[in-house]
Structures are given as C-alpha cells and as structure tokens.
Design a protein around this motif. Structure first.
Motif, PDB file in Angstrom:
ATOM      1  N   SER A  20     -38.465 -51.956  42.307  1.00  0.00           N
ATOM      2  CA  SER A  20     -36.981 -51.523  42.271  1.00  0.00           C
ATOM      3  C   SER A  20     -36.446 -52.232  41.245  1.00  0.00           C
ATOM      4  O   SER A  20     -36.401 -53.333  41.232  1.00  0.00           O
ATOM      5  CB  SER A  20     -36.307 -51.582  43.804  1.00  0.00           C
ATOM      6  N   LYS A  79     -38.190 -42.798  43.110  1.00  0.00           N
ATOM      7  CA  LYS A  79     -37.027 -42.474  43.992  1.00  0.00           C
ATOM      8  C   LYS A  79     -35.753 -43.233  43.383  1.00  0.00           C
ATOM      9  O   LYS A  79     -35.769 -43.987  42.864  1.00  0.00           O
ATOM     10  CB  LYS A  79     -37.350 -43.170  45.528  1.00  0.00           C
ATOM     11  N   HIS A  80     -34.523 -42.386  43.950  1.00  0.00           N
ATOM     12  CA  HIS A  80     -33.164 -42.812  43.322  1.00  0.00           C
ATOM     13  C   HIS A  80     -32.524 -43.664  44.708  1.00  0.00           C
ATOM     14  O   HIS A  80     -32.264 -42.467  45.567  1.00  0.00           O
ATOM     15  CB  HIS A  80     -32.115 -41.876  42.711  1.00  0.00           C
ATOM     16  N   ASN A  81     -32.674 -44.636  44.880  1.00  0.00           N
ATOM     17  CA  ASN A  81     -31.908 -45.246  46.141  1.00  0.00           C
ATOM     18  C   ASN A  81     -30.418 -45.444  45.994  1.00  0.00           C
ATOM     19  O   ASN A  81     -30.040 -45.227  44.941  1.00  0.00           O
ATOM     20  CB  ASN A  81     -32.662 -46.590  46.406  1.00  0.00           C
ATOM     21  N   GLU A  82     -29.851 -46.137  46.923  1.00  0.00           N
ATOM     22  CA  GLU A  82     -28.386 -46.464  46.718  1.00  0.00           C
ATOM     23  C   GLU A  82     -28.148 -47.339  45.865  1.00  0.00           C
ATOM     24  O   GLU A  82     -27.197 -47.343  45.301  1.00  0.00           O
ATOM     25  CB  GLU A  82     -27.816 -47.058  48.293  1.00  0.00           C
ATOM     26  N   SER A  83     -28.983 -48.539  45.758  1.00  0.00           N
ATOM     27  CA  SER A  83     -28.850 -49.490  45.013  1.00  0.00           C
ATOM     28  C   SER A  83     -29.820 -49.849  43.774  1.00  0.00           C
ATOM     29  O   SER A  83     -29.846 -50.806  43.241  1.00  0.00           O
ATOM     30  CB  SER A  83     -28.651 -50.685  45.817  1.00  0.00           C
ATOM     31  N   SER A  84     -30.842 -48.943  43.912  1.00  0.00           N
ATOM     32  CA  SER A  84     -31.998 -49.296  42.871  1.00  0.00           C
ATOM     33  C   SER A  84     -32.581 -47.583  42.532  1.00  0.00           C
ATOM     34  O   SER A  84     -32.401 -46.966  43.171  1.00  0.00           O
ATOM     35  CB  SER A  84     -33.236 -50.122  43.560  1.00  0.00           C
ATOM     36  N   ASP A 122     -36.646 -46.623  42.088  1.00  0.00           N
ATOM     37  CA  ASP A 122     -37.949 -47.085  42.305  1.00  0.00           C
ATOM     38  C   ASP A 122     -39.024 -46.681  41.325  1.00  0.00           C
ATOM     39  O   ASP A 122     -38.853 -45.441  41.018  1.00  0.00           O
ATOM     40  CB  ASP A 122     -38.113 -46.747  43.746  1.00  0.00           C
ATOM     41  N   PRO A 128     -29.402 -54.243  48.304  1.00  0.00           N
ATOM     42  CA  PRO A 128     -28.231 -53.570  48.773  1.00  0.00           C
ATOM     43  C   PRO A 128     -26.747 -54.298  48.738  1.00  0.00           C
ATOM     44  O   PRO A 128     -26.799 -55.494  49.112  1.00  0.00           O
ATOM     45  CB  PRO A 128     -28.475 -53.234  50.013  1.00  0.00           C
TER      46      PRO A 128
END
Length: 159
Positions: free
Chosen positions: A66, A102-107, A109, A146
């Motif tokens: 990430s 993936k596009h996470n809330e804070s990163s 990946d 996060p």
C-alpha cells in the motif's frame, strides 16, 4: 494412488498443519511448524479439505503493498519490478504480475505475484517485505495507515 499426501509432505487440513511423519491405520502423525506432535484421525483427514504444500515444485508468492494517494504509480511499479529483478530466487520466466489492485480509504494497493521454488517460498516472501520497506523509505514513498478526523463541537456554538 488414493492418498493425497505422503510421509515428508507439509499439509494443512481444516484444523491442523504440519509435516507428515507417519500414516498409520487409524491416525496420521504430523509435526507442526513449532515442533508439536499431532495425531490426526484418518477419518477426519478423509472428510476434510487437504492442502499439500509439498507436491508441486513451485509456489506463487502473493503480496499487497500500500502507498499513499498522490504517489506516482509508475514509480512504485518501477521500484517493485527492480526489487523483483534483483532477487535471483524469483523465477521471472514463470511470469510476474504487478498492478494496482484496489483503492482503499487511505491507500492505493499494488498487487505483486511472483513464482519461486517451493523451498524458497518463505525466504522470498519475507525478503520482499523487507526490501520494499527499505526502498520505499529510501525513495520517500509513504506507506500509509488509516487516518480518522474527529471534530468536536461545543454546545455553546450549537445554540
């Protein structure tokens, strides 16, 4: 012919994993990774899913790394590929998969999949993690965690 594993194989069933020491009439003896002897009833093994980690000569190492939003995607891919190329135990001829997964809330990946000989699996897996931390720090790539923003309003301002 009908046995999914042999003495010396490292297997995993639904409740235990270890190296097969012996296969007897009622029980199979396993040694766990932390050197405990486990006797597993054969009827349990006959009705469970079994993963045999020893049967194939190659294994795939799957990693997710990430980075913070705003990081140059091509730069991260270049760094990760350089790490792969510099590790002689990674079998590049079997293929390397690398991309944003993936596009996470804070990163964001990055998914990295490489092939190794079965006996090199853990060395390569741990080595990749260590190399990524070192090179990301050296190149100023942020490994995010996060974040939560909490706002507290006082009652005086609400009235």
């Amino acid at each position: 012919v009908t046995r999914p594993f042999s003495v010396g194989d490292f297997i995993e069933s639904s409740s235990v994993s270890g190296t097969v020491l012996s296969i007897q009439i009622l029980y199979t003896a396993l040694n766990t990774a932390d050197n405990k002897r486990v006797m597993v009833p054969n009827n349990h093994l006959a009705t469970s899913h079994i993963i045999n980690y020893s049967i194939e000569p190659y294994r795939r190492v799957d990693k997710i790394y990430s980075v913070a939003y705003g990081t140059d995607v091509q730069k991260v891919k270049e760094i990760l590929m350089n790490i792969v190329v510099s590790n002689e135990k990674i079998l590049e001829d079997r293929g390397v998969m690398l991309g944003v997964s993936k596009h996470n809330e804070s990163s964001v990946d990055f998914d990295l999949k490489v092939w190794v000989k079965r006996e090199d699996y853990f060395e390569v897996s741990y080595g990749l993690n260590e190399a990524v931390i070192e090179v990301f720090e050296e190149k100023g790539i942020e490994i995010p965690y996060p974040h939560r923003e909490i706002r507290i309003r006082s009652e005086e301002k609400m009235q």
